[in-house]
Design a protein around this motif. Structure first.
Motif, PDB file in Angstrom:
ATOM      1  N   ARG A   1      -2.440  -7.217   4.259  1.00  0.00           N
ATOM      2  CA  ARG A   1      -3.435  -6.067   3.426  1.00  0.00           C
ATOM      3  C   ARG A   1      -3.356  -5.539   2.883  1.00  0.00           C
ATOM      4  O   ARG A   1      -2.471  -3.941   2.742  1.00  0.00           O
ATOM      5  CB  ARG A   1      -5.236  -5.301   4.689  1.00  0.00           C
ATOM      6  N   LEU A   2      -1.661  -5.048   4.493  1.00  0.00           N
ATOM      7  CA  LEU A   2      -0.840  -2.812   4.176  1.00  0.00           C
ATOM      8  C   LEU A   2      -0.113  -3.316   3.250  1.00  0.00           C
ATOM      9  O   LEU A   2       0.033  -2.130   2.075  1.00  0.00           O
ATOM     10  CB  LEU A   2      -0.758  -2.466   5.372  1.00  0.00           C
ATOM     11  N   LEU A   3       0.977  -4.818   4.135  1.00  0.00           N
ATOM     12  CA  LEU A   3       1.980  -4.810   2.738  1.00  0.00           C
ATOM     13  C   LEU A   3       0.883  -5.789   1.548  1.00  0.00           C
ATOM     14  O   LEU A   3       2.749  -5.821   0.646  1.00  0.00           O
ATOM     15  CB  LEU A   3       3.088  -5.534   3.863  1.00  0.00           C
TER      16      LEU A   3
ATOM     17  N   ASP B   1      -3.486   6.765  12.551  1.00  0.00           N
ATOM     18  CA  ASP B   1      -3.129   6.250  13.803  1.00  0.00           C
ATOM     19  C   ASP B   1      -3.651   4.940  13.343  1.00  0.00           C
ATOM     20  O   ASP B   1      -5.103   4.320  13.369  1.00  0.00           O
ATOM     21  CB  ASP B   1      -4.855   6.771  14.376  1.00  0.00           C
ATOM     22  N   SER B   2      -2.793   4.357  13.149  1.00  0.00           N
ATOM     23  CA  SER B   2      -2.447   2.399  13.328  1.00  0.00           C
ATOM     24  C   SER B   2      -2.066   1.462  14.618  1.00  0.00           C
ATOM     25  O   SER B   2      -1.827   0.711  13.921  1.00  0.00           O
ATOM     26  CB  SER B   2      -1.479   1.907  12.107  1.00  0.00           C
TER      27      SER B   2
ATOM     28  N   LEU C   1       1.026  -1.274   0.266  1.00  0.00           N
ATOM     29  CA  LEU C   1       0.291   0.377  -0.129  1.00  0.00           C
ATOM     30  C   LEU C   1       0.845   1.272  -0.139  1.00  0.00           C
ATOM     31  O   LEU C   1       0.746   2.233  -0.299  1.00  0.00           O
ATOM     32  CB  LEU C   1      -0.526  -0.091   1.436  1.00  0.00           C
ATOM     33  N   PHE C   2       1.903   0.850   0.010  1.00  0.00           N
ATOM     34  CA  PHE C   2       2.874   3.215   0.951  1.00  0.00           C
ATOM     35  C   PHE C   2       3.834   2.942  -0.927  1.00  0.00           C
ATOM     36  O   PHE C   2       4.114   3.245  -0.893  1.00  0.00           O
ATOM     37  CB  PHE C   2       4.170   2.396   1.812  1.00  0.00           C
ATOM     38  N   GLY C   3       3.334   1.777  -1.146  1.00  0.00           N
ATOM     39  CA  GLY C   3       4.346   1.868  -2.800  1.00  0.00           C
ATOM     40  C   GLY C   3       5.468   1.045  -2.558  1.00  0.00           C
ATOM     41  O   GLY C   3       7.045   1.783  -3.204  1.00  0.00           O
ATOM     42  N   THR C   4       7.052   1.010  -1.616  1.00  0.00           N
ATOM     43  CA  THR C   4       7.683   0.700  -0.920  1.00  0.00           C
ATOM     44  C   THR C   4       7.888  -0.388  -0.262  1.00  0.00           C
ATOM     45  O   THR C   4       6.464  -0.639   0.868  1.00  0.00           O
ATOM     46  CB  THR C   4       9.060   1.555  -0.340  1.00  0.00           C
TER      47      THR C   4
ATOM     48  N   ARG D   1      -2.057   7.840  -1.057  1.00  0.00           N
ATOM     49  CA  ARG D   1      -1.842   6.515   0.610  1.00  0.00           C
ATOM     50  C   ARG D   1      -2.872   7.353   1.096  1.00  0.00           C
ATOM     51  O   ARG D   1      -2.915   6.324   2.321  1.00  0.00           O
ATOM     52  CB  ARG D   1      -0.584   6.710   0.950  1.00  0.00           C
ATOM     53  N   LYS D   2      -3.066   8.240   2.048  1.00  0.00           N
ATOM     54  CA  LYS D   2      -4.014   8.961   3.063  1.00  0.00           C
ATOM     55  C   LYS D   2      -5.755   8.193   3.112  1.00  0.00           C
ATOM     56  O   LYS D   2      -5.966   7.181   3.609  1.00  0.00           O
ATOM     57  CB  LYS D   2      -3.955  10.108   2.789  1.00  0.00           C
ATOM     58  N   GLN D   3      -5.699   7.652   1.607  1.00  0.00           N
ATOM     59  CA  GLN D   3      -7.573   7.413   1.430  1.00  0.00           C
ATOM     60  C   GLN D   3      -7.282   6.206   1.641  1.00  0.00           C
ATOM     61  O   GLN D   3      -8.135   5.464   1.855  1.00  0.00           O
ATOM     62  CB  GLN D   3      -7.595   7.852  -0.019  1.00  0.00           C
ATOM     63  N   ALA D   4      -6.034   5.436   1.102  1.00  0.00           N
ATOM     64  CA  ALA D   4      -5.777   4.107   0.681  1.00  0.00           C
ATOM     65  C   ALA D   4      -5.908   3.268   2.633  1.00  0.00           C
ATOM     66  O   ALA D   4      -6.170   2.323   2.632  1.00  0.00           O
ATOM     67  CB  ALA D   4      -4.341   3.416  -0.376  1.00  0.00           C
ATOM     68  N   LEU D   5      -4.961   4.459   3.538  1.00  0.00           N
ATOM     69  CA  LEU D   5      -5.371   4.374   4.741  1.00  0.00           C
ATOM     70  C   LEU D   5      -6.701   4.004   5.529  1.00  0.00           C
ATOM     71  O   LEU D   5      -6.926   3.098   6.115  1.00  0.00           O
ATOM     72  CB  LEU D   5      -4.056   4.265   5.491  1.00  0.00           C
ATOM     73  N   ALA D   6      -6.933   5.490   4.735  1.00  0.00           N
ATOM     74  CA  ALA D   6      -8.881   5.186   5.659  1.00  0.00           C
ATOM     75  C   ALA D   6      -9.079   4.722   5.043  1.00  0.00           C
ATOM     76  O   ALA D   6     -10.261   3.893   5.552  1.00  0.00           O
ATOM     77  CB  ALA D   6      -9.258   6.815   4.799  1.00  0.00           C
ATOM     78  N   GLU D   7      -9.625   3.472   4.093  1.00  0.00           N
ATOM     79  CA  GLU D   7     -10.197   2.345   3.457  1.00  0.00           C
ATOM     80  C   GLU D   7     -10.047   1.031   4.301  1.00  0.00           C
ATOM     81  O   GLU D   7     -10.833   0.763   4.536  1.00  0.00           O
ATOM     82  CB  GLU D   7      -9.994   1.716   1.879  1.00  0.00           C
ATOM     83  N   HIS D   8      -8.505   1.453   5.092  1.00  0.00           N
ATOM     84  CA  HIS D   8      -8.979   0.483   6.248  1.00  0.00           C
ATOM     85  C   HIS D   8      -8.537   0.335   7.786  1.00  0.00           C
ATOM     86  O   HIS D   8      -8.567   0.285   8.533  1.00  0.00           O
ATOM     87  CB  HIS D   8      -7.040  -0.403   5.699  1.00  0.00           C
ATOM     88  N   GLY D   9      -9.495   2.387   7.967  1.00  0.00           N
ATOM     89  CA  GLY D   9      -9.973   2.065   9.034  1.00  0.00           C
ATOM     90  C   GLY D   9      -8.950   2.992   9.547  1.00  0.00           C
ATOM     91  O   GLY D   9      -9.095   3.338  11.292  1.00  0.00           O
TER      92      GLY D   9
END
Lengths: 152, 152
Positions: B28-30, A133-134, A3-6, A107-115
């Protein structure tokens, strides 16, 4: 790709009460000269927002460049920040792991989709950072770092 | 060279209450399949000692191999351990950063000269681990890992 592209962790950051003291301990174990303490910019420069509101929260910072990542030390001061919040709630401890990304808002939007929501962001010369806030999902906070020249 | 004989952080480890749940969030994030949960050996195999005494403390473990290090998840169970102690005192959070070393007992002695003492050690097939109470100095616990074949 993630998700982070790295798949590279760029930093491990530790929030401390006395950055010179922690820096000197690290320097002795790493057999290196103590790096300089740098200070995050004031609100006029950083445009820092903490939980949606502009804040005067700032931090003293130290960076140790190891072979595969940076160890960052953070001592908060000034107004409210995610750094001060973490120190108050958890004491001296690891604050976040960081990834360099190319598209913070995507990436912010993608993280928001994971809550996982953004808690703080700010700008520095040539780039920006943001925290998420993970801890409820991962047990550790995530930071995204972006350079606006596209490098990183 | 550093006190550890290396400038590479091998692992960032996070202690959690429910390892399958944390693993699935990380996966999921990775964007990867969830790795298997492995279990540390029983006392007969690990010869684990916690604060100087043999203990039946064990842990479920998950490892994510990123490009520059491993992210390790730890769920303690059984008897007393530095993992359970950290979870009880600090909640779900980063437990340690790890370095591969060639001479655990020499590094242990060097850390003791900085007031940083061993809290737990144990053995696994072909190697050993040991933890050090460096939170007062560094804000994070150190783990040393050693392979007895000299690789690492």
């Amino acid at each position: 790709m993630t998700l982070f592209g790295t798949r590279t962790v760029a930093q491990i950051a530790i929030v401390v009460r006395d950055i010179e003291r922690a820096r000197d301990h690290f320097a002795r174990l790493l057999h290196t000269d103590p790096p300089p303490v740098v200070v995050s910019g004031p609100q006029e420069e950083s445009k820092m927002t903490y939980r949606g509101q502009p804040s005067d929260g700032r931090a003293k910072l130290v960076f140790f460049d190891l072979d595969n990542l940076q160890i960052e030390l953070i001592e908060p001061f000034g107004g409210p920040s995610i750094w001060q919040e973490h120190l108050d709630q958890h004491g001296e401890s690891v604050h976040h792991i960081a990834f360099w990304v190319k598209d913070t808002d995507g990436r912010k939007q993608a993280l928001a989709e994971h809550g996982i929501d953004e808690t703080q962001r700010g700008y520095f010369t040539g780039g920006m950072y943001s925290y998420y806030d993970s801890i409820p999902q991962l047990g550790v906070m995530i930071e995204l770092l972006e350079r606006f020249d596209g490098q990183g």
